[in-house]
Motif scaffolding. Structure first.
Motif, PDB file in Angstrom:
ATOM      1  N   LYS A 290      11.507 -38.185 -36.326  1.00  0.00           N
ATOM      2  CA  LYS A 290      11.436 -39.643 -36.275  1.00  0.00           C
ATOM      3  C   LYS A 290      12.451 -40.249 -35.294  1.00  0.00           C
ATOM      4  CE  LYS A 290       9.353 -40.279 -40.840  1.00  0.00           C
ATOM      5  NZ  LYS A 290       9.376 -41.038 -42.096  1.00  0.00           N
ATOM      6  N   VAL A 291      12.544 -39.598 -34.133  1.00  0.00           N
ATOM      7  CA  VAL A 291      13.358 -40.119 -33.038  1.00  0.00           C
ATOM      8  C   VAL A 291      12.405 -40.694 -31.991  1.00  0.00           C
ATOM      9  CG1 VAL A 291      14.987 -39.526 -31.193  1.00  0.00           C
ATOM     10  CG2 VAL A 291      15.230 -38.481 -33.460  1.00  0.00           C
ATOM     11  N   PRO A 292      12.596 -41.944 -31.557  1.00  0.00           N
ATOM     12  CA  PRO A 292      11.654 -42.549 -30.597  1.00  0.00           C
ATOM     13  C   PRO A 292      11.683 -41.821 -29.252  1.00  0.00           C
ATOM     14  CG  PRO A 292      13.612 -43.906 -30.809  1.00  0.00           C
ATOM     15  CD  PRO A 292      13.718 -42.848 -31.880  1.00  0.00           C
ATOM     16  N   VAL A 293      10.519 -41.800 -28.579  1.00  0.00           N
ATOM     17  CA  VAL A 293      10.377 -41.033 -27.342  1.00  0.00           C
ATOM     18  C   VAL A 293      10.036 -41.951 -26.174  1.00  0.00           C
ATOM     19  CG1 VAL A 293       9.124 -39.187 -26.153  1.00  0.00           C
ATOM     20  CG2 VAL A 293       9.598 -38.984 -28.616  1.00  0.00           C
ATOM     21  N   ILE A 294      10.762 -41.758 -25.078  1.00  0.00           N
ATOM     22  CA  ILE A 294      10.446 -42.370 -23.783  1.00  0.00           C
ATOM     23  C   ILE A 294      10.134 -41.225 -22.831  1.00  0.00           C
ATOM     24  CG2 ILE A 294      11.386 -43.661 -21.820  1.00  0.00           C
ATOM     25  CD1 ILE A 294      13.119 -45.200 -23.855  1.00  0.00           C
ATOM     26  N   SER A 295       9.017 -41.325 -22.105  1.00  0.00           N
ATOM     27  CA  SER A 295       8.583 -40.172 -21.309  1.00  0.00           C
ATOM     28  C   SER A 295       7.829 -40.609 -20.063  1.00  0.00           C
ATOM     29  CB  SER A 295       7.690 -39.267 -22.161  1.00  0.00           C
ATOM     30  OG  SER A 295       7.197 -38.179 -21.404  1.00  0.00           O
ATOM     31  N   THR A 296       7.725 -39.683 -19.132  1.00  0.00           N
ATOM     32  CA  THR A 296       6.786 -39.848 -18.028  1.00  0.00           C
ATOM     33  C   THR A 296       5.379 -39.543 -18.539  1.00  0.00           C
ATOM     34  OG1 THR A 296       7.413 -37.589 -17.387  1.00  0.00           O
ATOM     35  CG2 THR A 296       8.352 -39.382 -16.104  1.00  0.00           C
ATOM     36  N   ILE A 304      -0.797 -38.106 -26.625  1.00  0.00           N
ATOM     37  CA  ILE A 304      -0.062 -38.191 -27.891  1.00  0.00           C
ATOM     38  C   ILE A 304       0.863 -39.404 -27.961  1.00  0.00           C
ATOM     39  CG2 ILE A 304      -0.204 -35.713 -28.344  1.00  0.00           C
ATOM     40  CD1 ILE A 304       2.700 -35.458 -27.379  1.00  0.00           C
ATOM     41  N   ILE A 305       1.148 -40.026 -26.801  1.00  0.00           N
ATOM     42  CA  ILE A 305       1.959 -41.246 -26.780  1.00  0.00           C
ATOM     43  C   ILE A 305       1.149 -42.363 -26.138  1.00  0.00           C
ATOM     44  CG2 ILE A 305       4.020 -42.404 -25.878  1.00  0.00           C
ATOM     45  CD1 ILE A 305       5.482 -39.760 -25.947  1.00  0.00           C
ATOM     46  N   SER A 306       0.986 -43.450 -26.863  1.00  0.00           N
ATOM     47  CA  SER A 306       0.372 -44.661 -26.323  1.00  0.00           C
ATOM     48  C   SER A 306       1.481 -45.663 -26.042  1.00  0.00           C
ATOM     49  CB  SER A 306      -0.624 -45.260 -27.326  1.00  0.00           C
ATOM     50  OG  SER A 306      -1.681 -44.353 -27.573  1.00  0.00           O
ATOM     51  N   HIS A 307       1.511 -46.171 -24.814  1.00  0.00           N
ATOM     52  CA  HIS A 307       2.592 -47.054 -24.386  1.00  0.00           C
ATOM     53  C   HIS A 307       2.689 -48.285 -25.283  1.00  0.00           C
ATOM     54  CE1 HIS A 307       5.530 -48.722 -21.678  1.00  0.00           C
ATOM     55  NE2 HIS A 307       4.784 -49.789 -21.430  1.00  0.00           N
ATOM     56  N   LYS A 308       3.887 -48.491 -25.796  1.00  0.00           N
ATOM     57  CA  LYS A 308       4.219 -49.622 -26.674  1.00  0.00           C
ATOM     58  C   LYS A 308       3.482 -49.576 -28.017  1.00  0.00           C
ATOM     59  CE  LYS A 308       5.951 -52.869 -23.238  1.00  0.00           C
ATOM     60  NZ  LYS A 308       5.908 -54.253 -22.703  1.00  0.00           N
ATOM     61  N   SER A 309       2.888 -48.425 -28.338  1.00  0.00           N
ATOM     62  CA  SER A 309       2.301 -48.241 -29.662  1.00  0.00           C
ATOM     63  C   SER A 309       3.145 -47.269 -30.470  1.00  0.00           C
ATOM     64  CB  SER A 309       0.871 -47.721 -29.552  1.00  0.00           C
ATOM     65  OG  SER A 309       0.363 -47.383 -30.815  1.00  0.00           O
ATOM     66  N   ASN A 310       3.413 -46.079 -29.898  1.00  0.00           N
ATOM     67  CA  ASN A 310       4.306 -45.131 -30.587  1.00  0.00           C
ATOM     68  C   ASN A 310       5.329 -44.526 -29.628  1.00  0.00           C
ATOM     69  OD1 ASN A 310       2.206 -43.515 -29.327  1.00  0.00           O
ATOM     70  ND2 ASN A 310       2.936 -41.792 -30.549  1.00  0.00           N
ATOM     71  N   GLY A 311       5.535 -45.181 -28.489  1.00  0.00           N
ATOM     72  CA  GLY A 311       6.521 -44.725 -27.524  1.00  0.00           C
ATOM     73  C   GLY A 311       6.396 -45.538 -26.253  1.00  0.00           C
ATOM     74  N   LEU A 312       7.157 -45.150 -25.240  1.00  0.00           N
ATOM     75  CA  LEU A 312       7.146 -45.865 -23.959  1.00  0.00           C
ATOM     76  C   LEU A 312       6.945 -44.863 -22.832  1.00  0.00           C
ATOM     77  CD1 LEU A 312      10.156 -48.257 -24.649  1.00  0.00           C
ATOM     78  CD2 LEU A 312       7.735 -48.888 -24.647  1.00  0.00           C
ATOM     79  N   ILE A 342       4.677 -44.022 -36.735  1.00  0.00           N
ATOM     80  CA  ILE A 342       3.342 -43.747 -36.190  1.00  0.00           C
ATOM     81  C   ILE A 342       3.303 -42.343 -35.588  1.00  0.00           C
ATOM     82  CG2 ILE A 342       1.685 -44.393 -34.396  1.00  0.00           C
ATOM     83  CD1 ILE A 342       2.577 -47.309 -34.810  1.00  0.00           C
ATOM     84  N   SER A 343       4.331 -42.001 -34.844  1.00  0.00           N
ATOM     85  CA  SER A 343       4.393 -40.672 -34.219  1.00  0.00           C
ATOM     86  C   SER A 343       4.456 -39.568 -35.254  1.00  0.00           C
ATOM     87  CB  SER A 343       5.610 -40.592 -33.297  1.00  0.00           C
ATOM     88  OG  SER A 343       5.505 -41.503 -32.233  1.00  0.00           O
ATOM     89  N   HIS A 344       5.245 -39.781 -36.296  1.00  0.00           N
ATOM     90  CA  HIS A 344       5.394 -38.783 -37.353  1.00  0.00           C
ATOM     91  C   HIS A 344       4.059 -38.523 -38.048  1.00  0.00           C
ATOM     92  CE1 HIS A 344       7.746 -36.450 -40.249  1.00  0.00           C
ATOM     93  NE2 HIS A 344       7.045 -37.016 -41.210  1.00  0.00           N
ATOM     94  N   GLN A 345       3.339 -39.574 -38.371  1.00  0.00           N
ATOM     95  CA  GLN A 345       2.049 -39.416 -39.041  1.00  0.00           C
ATOM     96  C   GLN A 345       1.021 -38.768 -38.118  1.00  0.00           C
ATOM     97  OE1 GLN A 345       1.583 -39.756 -42.268  1.00  0.00           O
ATOM     98  NE2 GLN A 345       3.739 -40.395 -42.410  1.00  0.00           N
ATOM     99  N   LYS A 346       1.057 -39.103 -36.849  1.00  0.00           N
ATOM    100  CA  LYS A 346       0.149 -38.490 -35.875  1.00  0.00           C
ATOM    101  C   LYS A 346       0.408 -36.986 -35.788  1.00  0.00           C
ATOM    102  CE  LYS A 346      -1.048 -40.670 -32.095  1.00  0.00           C
ATOM    103  NZ  LYS A 346      -1.152 -41.239 -30.714  1.00  0.00           N
ATOM    104  N   LEU A 347       1.674 -36.606 -35.803  1.00  0.00           N
ATOM    105  CA  LEU A 347       2.038 -35.191 -35.768  1.00  0.00           C
ATOM    106  C   LEU A 347       1.491 -34.460 -36.979  1.00  0.00           C
ATOM    107  CD1 LEU A 347       4.008 -32.913 -34.529  1.00  0.00           C
ATOM    108  CD2 LEU A 347       5.521 -33.616 -36.383  1.00  0.00           C
TER     109      LEU A 347
END
Length: 372
Positions: A290-296, A304-312, A342-347
């Motif tokens: 449950k640590v927020p993720v910023i990625s390319t 797996i990451i939607s911008h401004k939904s479960n990460g940036l 959101i990310s945790h549940q998706k995982l």
């Protein structure tokens, strides 16, 4: 059913971790599937397997095509009466194709774990289209789309996501306290990255992002921590860049650390600056903790990451946008628990080692049933 997993990679990375996870899932939940691993003698995977109850063999691999490894592969298949060979990297594929020319081997499946295109060279196209390959498992949909451009029978290629072992992540412990060891004041946020020092991880962009944040935005209330295996020349260049930007007080390289994922809960933000990826284990592990993720937004990451939904997300090499995303997140702290949940549940729903093993087993059975 006897499966032989073959690895031709010397160093430890996400792919090697997945081999171990897959075999452990089969051993714990499908004892009818006997898994053996053939890997490089004195390599990182062999050293990890020594600490497990998984059955494995080793062989020397001094060159990309080492006859000693090829002979060992043939011998293991004969002695163990292997039904199916699971190849986990391009080197393993080359070795298996060569071995099959000396002695007919069981059918192959191949895992493609990166989003690098298959090189349009004759020998590369030959081995990736080798008729013994019954299925190609791609780690993401992005990888599948790249792969099928070079495959004569694209119906062989499917997306099979990797995952993490929830139980081992929950129970893992690491006594290394980043803040205490590096003397990071409590008011500074820790931005963490885990990845070996290879070109695909583009750690120069990570350093340039730190430079944007600390020197151009005058935000000295951040400390960047990078964890991963050093590569002599590349690591020296990275450390030189940190020095040139005057970031020594705000940027630390910890090198390779055993059980590095257990350090993720100490991060305030996880960051990835890769220029090429399949689907990085580090993001899954950050989701779990449950640590927020910023990625390319490279490879399968936008799956797996939607911008401004479960990460940036930012484009590859865009250190200014990555810096902007960091500031956006810390200025909108109410988003952090939302992104993390959101990310945790998706995982838990889509990316666990149990799901990976079940889907892999389904494909194994399809292939072997066709032989009956």
């Amino acid at each position: 059913m006897k499966i032989l997993h073959v690895s031709g990679v010397k160093n430890w990375g996400g792919g090697e971790n997945q081999i171990q996870l897959l075999c452990r899932e089969f051993k714990n939940h499908h004892p009818e599937i006997e898994n053996l691993i053939l890997c490089i003698k004195d390599g990182s995977l062999a050293r990890h397997l020594e600490k497990t109850n998984l059955k494995f063999h080793t062989a020397p691999l001094a060159l990309k095509i080492d006859p000693r490894f090829i002979l060992k592969l043939i011998r293991v298949c004969n002695l163990e009466k292997i039904d199916l060979i699971h190849l986990h990297d391009p080197t393993a594929l080359s070795l298996a194709v060569m071995a099959d020319h000396f002695k007919e081997l069981p059918p192959f499946v191949l895992s493609k774990k990166t989003s690098f295109p298959i090189k349009p060279r004759r020998q590369s196209l030959y081995k990736y289209n080798y008729p013994k390959i019954k299925k190609i498992f791609c780690v993401s949909e992005a990888t599948r789309k790249i792969c099928i451009k070079s495959i004569k029978f694209p119906e062989k290629v499917l997306t099979l996501y990797h995952g993490i072992d929830r139980n081992s992540q929950a129970s893992s412990r690491n006594t290394y306290n980043i803040r205490d060891r590096l003397k990071i004041p409590v008011e500074k946020k820790i931005i963490g990255n885990i990845g070996n020092h290879i070109r695909a991880k583009d750690l120069h962009t990570l350093i340039k992002t730190a430079n944007q944040l600390i020197n151009f935005e005058n935000r000295s209330d951040f400390h960047f921590v990078q964890i991963g295996k050093f590569a002599k020349e590349r690591t020296n260049l990275l450390k030189l860049a940190v020095k040139q930007y005057g970031l020594e007080e705000n940027f630390s390289f910890l090198g390779f650390r055993e059980n590095a994922s257990a350090l993720i809960p100490q991060f305030d933000i996880s960051i990835m600056t890769s220029q090429s990826e399949g689907l990085p284990q580090f993001i899954f592990e950050s989701f779990f903790h449950k640590v927020p993720v910023i990625s390319t937004s490279v490879g399968g990451i936008p799956e797996i990451i939607s911008h401004k939904s479960n990460g940036l997300l930012a484009e590859a090499h865009d250190d200014k946008k990555l810096c902007e995303n960091i500031l956006f997140l810390v200025n909108n702290e109410e988003l952090i628990p939302k992104f993390a949940e959101i990310s945790h549940q998706k995982l838990l729903k889509n990316f666990t080692s149990e799901l990976m093993a079940e889907k892999t087993l389904t494909e194994y059975k399809k292939i072997l049933n066709e032989r009956l």
